[in-house]
Scaffold this motif. Structure first.
Motif, PDB file in Angstrom:
ATOM      1  N   ARG A  10      49.734  39.544  37.580  1.00  0.00           N
ATOM      2  CA  ARG A  10      49.240  38.177  37.659  1.00  0.00           C
ATOM      3  C   ARG A  10      49.792  37.268  36.588  1.00  0.00           C
ATOM      4  NH1 ARG A  10      48.442  38.988  32.664  1.00  0.00           N
ATOM      5  NH2 ARG A  10      46.698  40.222  32.063  1.00  0.00           N
ATOM      6  N   GLN A 105      43.243  41.327  37.158  1.00  0.00           N
ATOM      7  CA  GLN A 105      43.135  40.707  38.469  1.00  0.00           C
ATOM      8  C   GLN A 105      41.830  41.121  39.124  1.00  0.00           C
ATOM      9  OE1 GLN A 105      46.429  41.793  40.938  1.00  0.00           O
ATOM     10  NE2 GLN A 105      46.669  39.754  41.780  1.00  0.00           N
ATOM     11  N   ASP A 399      45.036  35.217  42.521  1.00  0.00           N
ATOM     12  CA  ASP A 399      44.706  36.486  41.877  1.00  0.00           C
ATOM     13  C   ASP A 399      43.524  37.181  42.554  1.00  0.00           C
ATOM     14  OD1 ASP A 399      46.722  36.327  40.094  1.00  0.00           O
ATOM     15  OD2 ASP A 399      45.516  35.860  38.350  1.00  0.00           O
TER      16      ASP A 399
END
Length: 444
Positions: A10, A105, A399
């Motif tokens: 992410r 995430q 995300d």
């Protein structure tokens, strides 16, 4: 950023600092924190895995040092690489699971919980966390009504960074609305410097643009529905947000070098184009981590040579606060998960966060962390804004999505928004393509 080339990583602060570490030529490796003699965990070792490298890893080790000093435990930090999910799965399979993982995430945390890999937070950890964090952070750490993930580190992804020198030269000030943002940008361009450096080569930055506009224009309820794919991407609210974004993308005064140049600009270069030795734009939108790069890589003094204003309100909505973050979880298969939970008890306290806050490159979502702990006024104001947003904070939408849609280079949302940057003339068609990709990835 760490998401590049990875399907389950992410773009939070941690990711940004990976770029910074790379830019600075830093190399990272795992390390051990020796324990103080005595203490309730004397003779025990806690292994912690996370994506952090470079200065982030170094500063997190200062937090681990303090834990060792308090408890007598030895700590070992193991870099997980970008793909935390694959790393942890292979370690569990090999019988060598870490005790604690810093998960970057929401989707990965949910996956770990559903696999049955996680220990619920201890009552003490949960109580301390609940006292210090807005309920939204608990919600993001909870799966099927069980609290697993303690949010320790956060990113504020609703900050627009600018060159005060360029603003002074153009005679403009920080805008309060999105409409004013575009006007300010055009005035900047008229004074000789295009408005925005847009990092179109890194598709994740375009998802962040969309998310801020969508959260403000459509509101938090629809944002949550779209994040869960309970609302289709063909919804008129999505088309409206894309239309708003398209107004920026199609204007060569607003995008430095136009779409073609933007699609060849990666994130580090976008920061350099505003704060480097040869500025090509007056502003760059991204999270609080831009300030760290401007300061450490280009010698800018925060608040003087590099400053930010909050992402402005769009279409009469509230100003958005989009965030990202790293949650600490304890693995059932770790060799010392009980000591791992003791570490989480410590991470839940303001004391732990204040150590890293003092070292820099860090924001805490914990309202009990003293703003005085942060080393400069710019970071203090960013932290204050994040905490003040309370429950209106929304976690980065991509995300929260399956990686195939929200986290894969050259696919899904990243690619489709790059295509939209290239040609923003048909928001409805782009929304239809986004919906087709989302339906495939979410399986609904």
């Amino acid at each position: 950023m760490r998401r590049i080339g990875s399907t389950t990583t992410r773009r939070t602060t941690a990711a940004a600092s990976a770029v910074l570490g790379l830019a600075l030529g830093a190399t990272a490796c795992g390390g051990t924190t020796e324990a103080a003699s005595g203490g309730e965990l004397s003779g025990q070792t806690v292994t912690v895995a996370g994506v952090w490298t470079g200065s982030e890893q170094k500063n997190f080790k200062k937090v681990l040092d303090a834990f060792s000093e308090k408890t007598g435990a030895k700590t070992v930090f193991v870099p997980s690489g970008d793909n935390v999910s694959t790393f942890v799965g292979s370690k569990i399979e090999g019988g060598n699971a870490p005790d604690v993982v810093m998960v970057p995430q929401v989707g990965v945390l949910q996956q770990f919980a559903k696999e049955g890999w996680l220990e619920p937070l201890s009552d003490k950890t949960a109580k301390t966390a609940t006292a210090g964090l807005a309920p939204v952070w608990k919600n993001y750490g909870t799966v099927d009504k069980t609290y697993y993930g303690l949010y320790f580190k956060a990113a504020h992804k609703s900050t627009v960074w600018y060159s005060p020198e360029a603003f002074t030269q153009a005679g403009v000030s920080a805008p309060k609305t999105y409409e004013d943002l575009l006007k300010t940008g055009r005035t900047l361009a008229d004074s000789g410097r295009p408005a925005f450096s847009v990092a179109g080569e890194d598709g994740w930055t375009l998802t962040d643009w969309f998310e801020n506009i969508y959260l403000s224009q459509a509101g938090p309820e629809k944002y949550d529905q779209l994040a869960r794919h309970e609302l289709k991407w063909t919804d008129e609210s999505v088309v409206a947000a894309l239309t708003t974004l398209g107004e920026l993308f199609k204007d060569d005064q607003l995008v430095a070098g136009g779409a073609k140049a933007a699609l060849q600009t990666d994130f580090p270069s976008s920061v350099e184009q505003v704060f480097g030795p040869e500025p090509k734009a007056g502003m760059v939108y991204e999270g609080d981590f831009v300030g760290g790069i401007a300061k450490d890589e280009f010698g800018r003094k925060l608040g003087e040579d590099a400053a930010f204003f909050p992402f402005p309100a769009v279409g009469g909505g509230e100003a958005p606060v989009v965030s990202g973050g790293d949650a600490a979880v304890v693995l059932k298969d770790g060799k010392n998960s009980k000591a791992g939970m003791k570490l989480l008890e410590f991470l839940a306290t303001p004391e732990a966060a204040e150590i890293w806050a003092g070292a820099g490159g860090f924001l805490s979502p914990n309202k009990d962390v003293s703003l005085d702990a942060y080393g400069d006024e710019t970071t203090r104001s960013t932290a204050e804004s994040l905490v003040a947003a309370g429950d209106s904070v929304r976690f980065d939408m991509s995300d929260q999505a399956p990686a195939a849609f929200g986290g894969t280079k050259g696919a899904g949302e990243w690619k489709l928004l790059q295509d939209f940057l290239r040609d923003p003339s048909d928001p409805k068609a782009t929304a239809a393509k986004l919906e087709a990709a989302a339906a495939k990835a979410y399986g609904n």
